[in-house]
Design a protein around this motif. Structure first.
Motif, PDB file in Angstrom:
ATOM      1  N   GLU A  14       4.466   4.081 -16.548  1.00  0.00           N
ATOM      2  CA  GLU A  14       5.640   3.560 -15.848  1.00  0.00           C
ATOM      3  C   GLU A  14       5.394   2.159 -15.297  1.00  0.00           C
ATOM      4  OE1 GLU A  14       8.695   6.542 -13.808  1.00  0.00           O
ATOM      5  OE2 GLU A  14       6.753   6.526 -12.805  1.00  0.00           O
ATOM      6  N   PHE A  15       6.507   1.470 -15.067  1.00  0.00           N
ATOM      7  CA  PHE A  15       6.524   0.204 -14.330  1.00  0.00           C
ATOM      8  C   PHE A  15       7.387   0.452 -13.100  1.00  0.00           C
ATOM      9  CE2 PHE A  15       6.270  -4.607 -15.106  1.00  0.00           C
ATOM     10  CZ  PHE A  15       6.455  -4.918 -13.775  1.00  0.00           C
ATOM     11  N   VAL A  16       6.757   0.511 -11.931  1.00  0.00           N
ATOM     12  CA  VAL A  16       7.434   0.867 -10.691  1.00  0.00           C
ATOM     13  C   VAL A  16       7.353  -0.300  -9.729  1.00  0.00           C
ATOM     14  CG1 VAL A  16       7.461   2.445  -8.714  1.00  0.00           C
ATOM     15  CG2 VAL A  16       6.944   3.321 -11.000  1.00  0.00           C
ATOM     16  N   VAL A  17       8.458  -0.591  -9.054  1.00  0.00           N
ATOM     17  CA  VAL A  17       8.503  -1.707  -8.117  1.00  0.00           C
ATOM     18  C   VAL A  17       8.749  -1.192  -6.709  1.00  0.00           C
ATOM     19  CG1 VAL A  17      10.976  -2.110  -8.489  1.00  0.00           C
ATOM     20  CG2 VAL A  17       9.540  -3.962  -7.626  1.00  0.00           C
ATOM     21  N   LEU A  18       8.093  -1.810  -5.725  1.00  0.00           N
ATOM     22  CA  LEU A  18       8.324  -1.532  -4.309  1.00  0.00           C
ATOM     23  C   LEU A  18       9.063  -2.721  -3.706  1.00  0.00           C
ATOM     24  CD1 LEU A  18       4.902  -0.101  -3.034  1.00  0.00           C
ATOM     25  CD2 LEU A  18       6.850   1.138  -3.973  1.00  0.00           C
ATOM     26  N   LEU A  19      10.234  -2.458  -3.158  1.00  0.00           N
ATOM     27  CA  LEU A  19      11.033  -3.482  -2.503  1.00  0.00           C
ATOM     28  C   LEU A  19      11.125  -3.172  -1.015  1.00  0.00           C
ATOM     29  CD1 LEU A  19      14.004  -3.640  -5.054  1.00  0.00           C
ATOM     30  CD2 LEU A  19      11.970  -5.096  -5.009  1.00  0.00           C
ATOM     31  N   GLY A  20      11.528  -4.165  -0.249  1.00  0.00           N
ATOM     32  CA  GLY A  20      11.712  -3.952   1.180  1.00  0.00           C
ATOM     33  C   GLY A  20      11.490  -5.222   1.952  1.00  0.00           C
ATOM     34  N   PRO A  21      11.957  -5.268   3.177  1.00  0.00           N
ATOM     35  CA  PRO A  21      11.790  -6.469   4.004  1.00  0.00           C
ATOM     36  C   PRO A  21      10.346  -6.650   4.439  1.00  0.00           C
ATOM     37  CG  PRO A  21      12.720  -4.694   5.310  1.00  0.00           C
ATOM     38  CD  PRO A  21      12.679  -4.192   3.900  1.00  0.00           C
ATOM     39  N   ASN A  22      10.031  -7.804   4.981  1.00  0.00           N
ATOM     40  CA  ASN A  22       8.703  -8.028   5.541  1.00  0.00           C
ATOM     41  C   ASN A  22       8.434  -7.000   6.629  1.00  0.00           C
ATOM     42  OD1 ASN A  22       8.231 -10.267   3.918  1.00  0.00           O
ATOM     43  ND2 ASN A  22       9.067 -11.704   5.423  1.00  0.00           N
ATOM     44  N   GLY A  23       7.224  -6.450   6.617  1.00  0.00           N
ATOM     45  CA  GLY A  23       6.864  -5.442   7.604  1.00  0.00           C
ATOM     46  C   GLY A  23       7.275  -4.037   7.231  1.00  0.00           C
ATOM     47  N   ALA A  24       7.776  -3.837   5.999  1.00  0.00           N
ATOM     48  CA  ALA A  24       8.232  -2.502   5.585  1.00  0.00           C
ATOM     49  C   ALA A  24       7.078  -1.577   5.237  1.00  0.00           C
ATOM     50  CB  ALA A  24       9.177  -2.622   4.397  1.00  0.00           C
ATOM     51  N   GLY A  25       5.887  -2.154   4.977  1.00  0.00           N
ATOM     52  CA  GLY A  25       4.736  -1.326   4.634  1.00  0.00           C
ATOM     53  C   GLY A  25       4.289  -1.458   3.189  1.00  0.00           C
ATOM     54  N   LYS A  26       4.823  -2.429   2.466  1.00  0.00           N
ATOM     55  CA  LYS A  26       4.509  -2.552   1.044  1.00  0.00           C
ATOM     56  C   LYS A  26       3.044  -2.939   0.822  1.00  0.00           C
ATOM     57  CE  LYS A  26       7.590  -5.747   0.309  1.00  0.00           C
ATOM     58  NZ  LYS A  26       7.914  -5.980   1.741  1.00  0.00           N
ATOM     59  N   THR A  27       2.598  -3.997   1.495  1.00  0.00           N
ATOM     60  CA  THR A  27       1.204  -4.414   1.358  1.00  0.00           C
ATOM     61  C   THR A  27       0.260  -3.355   1.899  1.00  0.00           C
ATOM     62  OG1 THR A  27       1.704  -6.786   1.395  1.00  0.00           O
ATOM     63  CG2 THR A  27      -0.492  -6.128   2.123  1.00  0.00           C
ATOM     64  N   THR A  28       0.642  -2.703   2.977  1.00  0.00           N
ATOM     65  CA  THR A  28      -0.190  -1.628   3.536  1.00  0.00           C
ATOM     66  C   THR A  28      -0.340  -0.495   2.542  1.00  0.00           C
ATOM     67  OG1 THR A  28       0.565  -2.194   5.763  1.00  0.00           O
ATOM     68  CG2 THR A  28      -0.458  -0.044   5.476  1.00  0.00           C
ATOM     69  N   THR A  29       0.713  -0.201   1.805  1.00  0.00           N
ATOM     70  CA  THR A  29       0.633   0.833   0.765  1.00  0.00           C
ATOM     71  C   THR A  29      -0.435   0.476  -0.252  1.00  0.00           C
ATOM     72  OG1 THR A  29       2.982   1.382   1.004  1.00  0.00           O
ATOM     73  CG2 THR A  29       1.914   2.034  -1.043  1.00  0.00           C
ATOM     74  N   MET A  30      -0.414  -0.771  -0.734  1.00  0.00           N
ATOM     75  CA  MET A  30      -1.395  -1.215  -1.721  1.00  0.00           C
ATOM     76  C   MET A  30      -2.815  -1.129  -1.166  1.00  0.00           C
ATOM     77  SD  MET A  30       0.225  -2.100  -4.481  1.00  0.00           S
ATOM     78  CE  MET A  30       1.479  -3.071  -5.303  1.00  0.00           C
ATOM     79  N   LYS A  31      -3.004  -1.618   0.049  1.00  0.00           N
ATOM     80  CA  LYS A  31      -4.337  -1.626   0.649  1.00  0.00           C
ATOM     81  C   LYS A  31      -4.858  -0.204   0.856  1.00  0.00           C
ATOM     82  CE  LYS A  31      -4.145  -6.041   3.133  1.00  0.00           C
ATOM     83  NZ  LYS A  31      -4.186  -6.694   4.466  1.00  0.00           N
ATOM     84  N   THR A  32      -3.977   0.702   1.218  1.00  0.00           N
ATOM     85  CA  THR A  32      -4.407   2.076   1.455  1.00  0.00           C
ATOM     86  C   THR A  32      -4.785   2.757   0.146  1.00  0.00           C
ATOM     87  OG1 THR A  32      -2.892   2.139   3.349  1.00  0.00           O
ATOM     88  CG2 THR A  32      -3.795   4.231   2.615  1.00  0.00           C
ATOM     89  N   VAL A  33      -4.018   2.522  -0.897  1.00  0.00           N
ATOM     90  CA  VAL A  33      -4.339   3.115  -2.192  1.00  0.00           C
ATOM     91  C   VAL A  33      -5.667   2.581  -2.721  1.00  0.00           C
ATOM     92  CG1 VAL A  33      -3.637   3.289  -4.618  1.00  0.00           C
ATOM     93  CG2 VAL A  33      -1.934   3.593  -2.813  1.00  0.00           C
ATOM     94  N   SER A  34      -5.905   1.276  -2.578  1.00  0.00           N
ATOM     95  CA  SER A  34      -7.131   0.692  -3.127  1.00  0.00           C
ATOM     96  C   SER A  34      -8.348   0.919  -2.241  1.00  0.00           C
ATOM     97  CB  SER A  34      -6.946  -0.801  -3.370  1.00  0.00           C
ATOM     98  OG  SER A  34      -6.738  -1.495  -2.160  1.00  0.00           O
ATOM     99  N   GLY A  35      -8.140   1.460  -1.044  1.00  0.00           N
ATOM    100  CA  GLY A  35      -9.261   1.788  -0.171  1.00  0.00           C
ATOM    101  C   GLY A  35      -9.640   0.699   0.809  1.00  0.00           C
ATOM    102  N   LEU A  36      -8.830  -0.373   0.890  1.00  0.00           N
ATOM    103  CA  LEU A  36      -9.103  -1.424   1.869  1.00  0.00           C
ATOM    104  C   LEU A  36      -8.709  -1.009   3.279  1.00  0.00           C
ATOM    105  CD1 LEU A  36      -7.858  -4.522  -0.160  1.00  0.00           C
ATOM    106  CD2 LEU A  36     -10.222  -3.766   0.190  1.00  0.00           C
ATOM    107  N   LEU A  37      -7.855  -0.014   3.379  1.00  0.00           N
ATOM    108  CA  LEU A  37      -7.402   0.490   4.676  1.00  0.00           C
ATOM    109  C   LEU A  37      -7.448   2.010   4.647  1.00  0.00           C
ATOM    110  CD1 LEU A  37      -6.096  -0.234   7.449  1.00  0.00           C
ATOM    111  CD2 LEU A  37      -3.877   0.041   6.330  1.00  0.00           C
ATOM    112  N   LYS A  38      -8.016   2.592   5.683  1.00  0.00           N
ATOM    113  CA  LYS A  38      -8.130   4.048   5.750  1.00  0.00           C
ATOM    114  C   LYS A  38      -6.863   4.650   6.334  1.00  0.00           C
ATOM    115  CE  LYS A  38     -11.167   7.755   7.427  1.00  0.00           C
ATOM    116  NZ  LYS A  38     -12.397   8.049   8.205  1.00  0.00           N
ATOM    117  N   PRO A  39      -6.281   5.650   5.673  1.00  0.00           N
ATOM    118  CA  PRO A  39      -5.061   6.260   6.214  1.00  0.00           C
ATOM    119  C   PRO A  39      -5.351   7.106   7.443  1.00  0.00           C
ATOM    120  CG  PRO A  39      -5.795   7.464   4.281  1.00  0.00           C
ATOM    121  CD  PRO A  39      -6.698   6.254   4.398  1.00  0.00           C
ATOM    122  N   ASN A  40      -4.340   7.249   8.275  1.00  0.00           N
ATOM    123  CA  ASN A  40      -4.462   8.127   9.440  1.00  0.00           C
ATOM    124  C   ASN A  40      -4.232   9.581   9.052  1.00  0.00           C
ATOM    125  OD1 ASN A  40      -4.837   5.872  11.137  1.00  0.00           O
ATOM    126  ND2 ASN A  40      -2.623   5.581  11.324  1.00  0.00           N
TER     127      ASN A  40
END
Length: 245
Positions: A31-57
């Motif tokens: 698939e080709f999936v896109v994440l849209l949303g305003p600044n601060g919506a959590g898009k970059t945080t999603t990427m960082k959490t999946v790649s392991g740069l940020l630990k989820p709560n």
């Protein structure tokens, strides 16, 4: 299609600020999936959490059927997760070829395969072939972004995640970059998860998409459904018109 990536009830943040609040989404193989949303919506945080740069709560991340809770970030690339972060983050004092070699580090034990993949990528990105011995720090913005994508592809990812790849690029360079992404998806079957502010362009490329607000999915559907959704139109109408002009 088989489920490749799945986020279930994912929550994460920075200090006392919660950026993801029970996020649920998935990406199927191919698939080709896109994440849209305003600044601060959590898009970059999603990427960082999946790649392991940020630990989820809390919550769960599953990739190719494997729970990533105990998999450190440095090992996830070897499992097939490729991440092109916002801002490119190439190595400016190394050449184009050296950057590509560093991208192949997770699969360094497969030397012949890495050389073959490097040669294939230089065919896909001919401008990088022309700049192969040039220091990455001297590349133009568009060339640097292409290098960031190619470097991530050196490890042979099953999923390529890109965070705002068009940021700071001229319109012609944006069109060129997205042309490469379209080719990688259509001709090479690459699974892509894209964070992008240029909604019209992204939805023309994607199969499906999600709209995030305050760390949650508020709209989801096929690319066509999102383009026709009044909530998406209300948020992105001006941008869609501008991109279509």
């Amino acid at each position: 299609m088989s489920r490749l990536l799945e986020l279930s009830g994912l929550s994460a943040g920075y200090g006392g600020v919660r950026a993801l609040d029970g996020l649920d989404l998935h990406v199927d193989e191919g698939e080709f999936v896109v994440l849209l949303g305003p600044n601060g919506a959590g898009k970059t945080t999603t990427m960082k959490t999946v790649s392991g740069l940020l630990k989820p709560n809390s919550g769960r991340i599953t990739f190719a059927g494997r729970d990533l809770a105990k998999v450190p970030g440095w090992r996830r690339a070897g499992l097939g997760l490729g991440h092109v972060p916002e801002g490119r983050q190439i190595f400016p004092e190394h050449t184009v070829l050296e950057n590509l070699a560093l991208g192949g580090f997770p699969t360094r034990h497969r030397r012949g395969e890495n050389e073959r993949r490097r040669d294939e990528l230089l065919e896909i990105f001919p401008r990088l072939a022309e700049r192969s011995s040039q220091l990455a720090g001297t590349l133009s913005g568009g060339e640097a972004q292409m290098l960031a994508v190619a470097r991530a592809l050196m490890a042979g990812p099953r999923l390529l995640m890109l965070d705002e790849p068009s940021l700071g690029l001229a319109p012609l360079k944006v069109a060129e970059l997205f042309g490469y992404l379209k080719r990688l998806h259509a001709e090479h079957g690459l699974t892509i998860l894209l964070v992008e502010q240029q909604a019209g362009t992204a939805l023309r490329l994607a199969d499906r998409g999600y709209v995030l607000e305050r760390g949650r999915v508020v709209v989801e559907g096929t690319a066509a459904e999102l383009r026709d959704d009044p909530r998406v139109q209300a948020a992105y109408l001006g941008r869609l018109r501008q991109e279509s002009a």
